[in-house]
Structure formats: structure tokens, C-alpha cells
Design a protein around this motif. Sequence first.
Motif, PDB file in Angstrom:
ATOM      1  N   ASP A 248      39.869  43.035  39.913  1.00  0.00           N
ATOM      2  CA  ASP A 248      38.438  43.372  40.109  1.00  0.00           C
ATOM      3  C   ASP A 248      38.545  43.369  41.708  1.00  0.00           C
ATOM      4  OD1 ASP A 248      37.591  43.244  37.643  1.00  0.00           O
ATOM      5  OD2 ASP A 248      36.730  41.530  37.647  1.00  0.00           O
ATOM      6  N   GLN A 249      39.208  42.726  42.320  1.00  0.00           N
ATOM      7  CA  GLN A 249      39.314  42.684  43.832  1.00  0.00           C
ATOM      8  C   GLN A 249      39.811  43.943  44.147  1.00  0.00           C
ATOM      9  OE1 GLN A 249      41.411  39.115  44.355  1.00  0.00           O
ATOM     10  NE2 GLN A 249      39.667  38.174  45.629  1.00  0.00           N
TER      11      GLN A 249
ATOM     12  N   GLU B 130      37.185  42.521  30.613  1.00  0.00           N
ATOM     13  CA  GLU B 130      37.443  41.331  30.992  1.00  0.00           C
ATOM     14  C   GLU B 130      38.964  41.209  31.366  1.00  0.00           C
ATOM     15  OE1 GLU B 130      35.396  39.030  31.786  1.00  0.00           O
ATOM     16  OE2 GLU B 130      33.515  40.039  31.035  1.00  0.00           O
ATOM     17  N   GLU B 131      39.828  41.450  30.385  1.00  0.00           N
ATOM     18  CA  GLU B 131      41.434  41.222  30.702  1.00  0.00           C
ATOM     19  C   GLU B 131      42.036  42.743  30.509  1.00  0.00           C
ATOM     20  OE1 GLU B 131      42.851  38.432  28.031  1.00  0.00           O
ATOM     21  OE2 GLU B 131      41.776  36.722  29.086  1.00  0.00           O
ATOM     22  N   VAL B 132      42.995  42.910  31.226  1.00  0.00           N
ATOM     23  CA  VAL B 132      43.728  44.038  31.278  1.00  0.00           C
ATOM     24  C   VAL B 132      45.211  43.851  30.484  1.00  0.00           C
ATOM     25  CG1 VAL B 132      44.912  46.088  32.694  1.00  0.00           C
ATOM     26  CG2 VAL B 132      42.925  44.747  33.510  1.00  0.00           C
TER      27      VAL B 132
ATOM     28  N   LYS C  51      33.435  49.380  39.004  1.00  0.00           N
ATOM     29  CA  LYS C  51      33.737  48.370  38.483  1.00  0.00           C
ATOM     30  C   LYS C  51      34.816  48.585  37.155  1.00  0.00           C
ATOM     31  CE  LYS C  51      31.288  44.192  36.579  1.00  0.00           C
ATOM     32  NZ  LYS C  51      32.200  44.030  35.494  1.00  0.00           N
ATOM     33  N   PRO C  52      35.680  48.099  37.060  1.00  0.00           N
ATOM     34  CA  PRO C  52      36.619  48.534  35.633  1.00  0.00           C
ATOM     35  C   PRO C  52      35.569  48.251  34.637  1.00  0.00           C
ATOM     36  CG  PRO C  52      37.641  47.004  37.177  1.00  0.00           C
ATOM     37  CD  PRO C  52      36.340  46.856  37.814  1.00  0.00           C
ATOM     38  N   GLY C  53      35.362  49.329  33.800  1.00  0.00           N
ATOM     39  CA  GLY C  53      34.568  49.241  32.593  1.00  0.00           C
ATOM     40  C   GLY C  53      33.304  49.666  32.908  1.00  0.00           C
ATOM     41  N   GLY C  54      32.902  50.145  33.894  1.00  0.00           N
ATOM     42  CA  GLY C  54      31.599  50.486  34.169  1.00  0.00           C
ATOM     43  C   GLY C  54      30.879  50.724  35.613  1.00  0.00           C
ATOM     44  N   VAL C  55      29.795  50.458  35.885  1.00  0.00           N
ATOM     45  CA  VAL C  55      29.632  50.383  37.340  1.00  0.00           C
ATOM     46  C   VAL C  55      28.647  49.162  37.585  1.00  0.00           C
ATOM     47  CG1 VAL C  55      29.277  52.896  37.807  1.00  0.00           C
ATOM     48  CG2 VAL C  55      27.423  51.560  36.903  1.00  0.00           C
ATOM     49  N   ARG C  56      28.682  48.605  39.064  1.00  0.00           N
ATOM     50  CA  ARG C  56      27.871  47.467  39.311  1.00  0.00           C
ATOM     51  C   ARG C  56      26.542  47.288  39.525  1.00  0.00           C
ATOM     52  NH1 ARG C  56      29.444  45.780  44.122  1.00  0.00           N
ATOM     53  NH2 ARG C  56      28.645  43.569  43.847  1.00  0.00           N
TER      54      ARG C  56
END
Lengths: 143, 410
Positions: free
Chosen positions: B54-55, B285-287, B152-157
Motif C-alpha cells: 500500500d505504501q 487485502e493480501e497479494v 489504491k490497490p483494489g479501487g480508489v481511496r
Amino acid sequence: MSIFTKALKRSIWVYHVAASPCNNCDIEILDLLTPRFDVERFGILLVGSPRHADALLVTGYINRHVAPRVVEVYRQTPKPCVVFAVGTCACSMGIFAKSYNAAGPLDELIRSVDPEALIVYVPGCPPKPEAIISAVVKAISAL
Amino acid sequence: MKRTMIPLGPYHPLLEEAEFFQLYVEGETVVDMDLRIGYQHRAIEKLSENLHFDQVTFLVERICGICSTSHPIAYVQALEDIAGVEPPERAKYIRSIVGELERIHSHLLWFGLAGHFIGYNTVFMWAWKYREPVLDIFERITGNRNHYAVMKPGGVRRDIHPDDVPELLRMLDELEPKVKMFVDVALDDPVLHARLKGVGVLTREDAIRYCALGPTARPSGVAIDVRKDHPYAAYDKVDWDIVVMEEGDVFAKAAVRLLEILESIKIVRGCLEKMPEGPIDAGLEEVPPGEGIGHHEAPRGEVFHYVRSDGGNSPVRHKVRAPSYMNIPTFKATCIGQSVADVALITASVDPCYCCTERMMVVRDGKGRTMGWNELVRLSKEKTERIKRELGMEEPNWDLPEVSFRRGER
């Protein structure tokens, strides 16, 4: 107040030193020249050579390639001068602090050649143009 | 004729990547060119191996401040590729909207700088003035003028608030006539025609041979655009066209960029119209272990990210390829045979944000003479003036005074 400081406080001419930025602080600095902010009305002018400058606007973090060049630019600037560390990278190295190519924070680098240097920190990623103007005003009134 | 080497660079203290050129000139004509890159190295690929997935989104945002949403889009798509997660519909539209607003501001920025290089400071001031409302909208919908931190991974913030939509549409309505005015005024200007047409031509063959991308390839007749070739986000759901021209010169590059702003406005409008309600985050959540790729058509061409994961918290390998890396070598095809006065313009036309106050050195018969970027820009402006005189356009000097030369005159 010495005559040099008095002269410095008139219209501040700045030289823009891009150490290794992401361009973001740089385009905000250029933004200052364009009609919305137009800092030229305060006498703040971007000049093409450090020898003409009263202040240095340093953006980006200092990598090992750039560090000697930044020191050289600081040496060429007539004293007294003010160094503005524009943006989080220049203030504290920000997200790049752990990079293997980092040469150290800007203030340590400048103080290593001139312990008396005046350094103004403008944090933000990027700092808003208003923040940069405010920093210049604060620096002038603090002199 | 004696051959002279002109080093140009190595770092341009104003904008994007630092490059170092060695121009070999005979008289005024550039006969060869050498190119070195690698300055401003910040070790981003290595840093990302020590950060959480995420960072890294925020790290890649700081690769470039001008296309600061392009890298995150490509990166999060690479993660979604690994995890096999599809972002929600609304998130896809928001990605497209932010991506296109960024293209609008980047192209206006470039057009302004291009105007500055040929001595049209009015264009510089205008283009940057019209760019400000775009940044205001960014501040409104994302919270920051430049680094938006929307992906954001999986969408937007962040969702786009319904209250902001009318504001956004109003900005587009106000911007569109101004861009059209640029298209009409700037591109019908006889001086610009004389100054830009036939300068720095990149032929179709060369564009393909040098693997040029984005607005460097499209003016040369290569219809390459990831948004059409490999649709992602919401680009296949709204109606828009690729802007392609055939000439390949600086004029065509300027025209393509201006017309692309209009296409971007069309895309944003279409996205706002069709954007469904719903969630904005699929919750990646997890990659899992694996490798994935992601790409995005940045304002300068295709951005490509490759990420490999071993199931831990950080990428094991993260490879980034930015478009300017592919576009800069085309200077070899475009600059050779041109005059030194045109080099500033041709290199700027590729938009590596070439804006250099670094000096360059002309070494002739062992005697050095230092020239700055200002000198190059001055040569370029003089050529514009010469063309104006030839066209019989003796007009009053309405340009702003040249900032950098003022002190010397006093």
C-alpha cells in the motif's frame, strides 16, 4: 542591520536549484510566476544564475550526484543569502530518506560548508504556492 | 567544416528528468547527438522492495509530479493483475476522470512552456492561467493540487462527492472554449506555421524504430494508445477518439496535444454521465505470490509497471518504465540536420519537460564559451523574430521582458 541585510530585504531574486525532485515543487514554483499568484509584483524574480540571486529555492532530495553541485551553487551565491528548502524532500528527505543514493539532508550539507547559513523550511508535498509566498515573507520579516 | 561539440546539461534545474546531451555541430547544423541519462536517480525500484504494497502506491506517485496519477494507476493494476481482483465499476470511472484531468493540466503546462521557448510568453501566461482551475478542481475532489493519492490497490481511496460534480462540469465548460481559442489562434498563426512546420520531423518509420510512445508517436501517424489498444478503467465505456496526425513535426506535436485536451474533456464528461453508484473499493487485502503487469496512458505515453510478489508484504521486484525513456532517444532522429536554434524547441516538443537553466559549453579551438539554456532560448526567439520580419509582421514587442537577462541590462 548591515547594509547587506537591508539590501537583501528589498526585492528578493531567487534561483531555483532542482536537486533531484519529482518536479512537483518545481511546477508549483513556476506557478508562482504565472497570473494567479504573480510574485513579480512583490519584486520576487526568478533569475538564471545563482550569482544574481538573493535566495536559493532548493527542491527535491539531495542525491550523491547532485550534492557537490548544490554546494557549488551555494558557494556562487553572494552572501548574505537565504536558502529555502522547498518541499518535504528538501526539508527532511521525506519518502526517499532510506534511498541508497541519498547524500544526506540539505541543511546538513549547506551547514557543512557554511555554519552560519540561513535556511528556511517549507514543508509540504508539494507546498502550496501560498505557503511558499508566506515562507518568503516570514523569512524577510525575521531578518 | 570544423566539428564542434556542445555539451548540454547534465541536469535541468527546472523540470522533469535530467539528461545530458552532447550536440556535435558543424556551423549551425547539428550533425550528431549523444545522450546520457541516469542523473536524478532516486532508487525508487529498490525503495519499493522495502515498503508495504500500500505504501508503494504513494512512492510511485513521487516518480513524477506532473503525471503523478499515471504511475499509481499502472501500479495498482499490476497488483490487481496478481491478485485477480477486479475494481468496482465506480472506482474505474473515478480512475479515468482523475487520469484525464491530469492529462488536461499536463498538456496545458507543456503548451505554455513551448510558447515560452519560442518567445511567446503570452501563451505561457495564458496556458498556465487556464491550468489553475484544473488544479482547483483537483484540490476539491482529491485534497491536493498535485499529488492526488487517489489510487489504491483494489479501487480508489476517495469518492467524488455529488456536490463536486457541478463544479467540475462548470470548470470543463469554461475551459473548453479557451482550449478551442488556443487551437484557433495559436495554430492559425502564420508565425507559428513558419516557425514550427517542418521542424524536427519524426517520420513514421523512425517513430516505430525508436519505439516512440504517446504524443510523440501519434503526430507521426502511429495510432498507439493503451487506452484504446488495451482498454482498462472506463476508457472502453465512453466515446472518444485517438488524435493522429501524419506530419511528425513540432507543429503536429503541438496540435495533437491541444486536440487531446478536447478529447480528455469529452472523456471526463462521458464518465461523469455514465458513472454508476456503488462501492469504490474491492478490498484487496493480501497479494498472493505471482507476477503482474499494469499500464496507463500517461500524458507523455505508456507507463508500464511490473510487480512480482512472493506472498509477503512487499514487492520482490518492481520494474517501472516511464514513457520519456522511450521518447528521448528520438532526438537522434529529429535533431540531426536541424539548426542549434531549433534544438531547444525539438527537445521540448517531446515533452521531457526540458527547461534548462544549466549552462552549456561551446569549445572551439580550445577556447571555451559558456552558453546557458537562456542562450538557447534566446537563439530560438531570435529565429521567431526573423521569421516575423520575413513575413512582414513588424509588430510592437508585446512580450514580457525576458526575466533572466534583466540584471545584465541594468
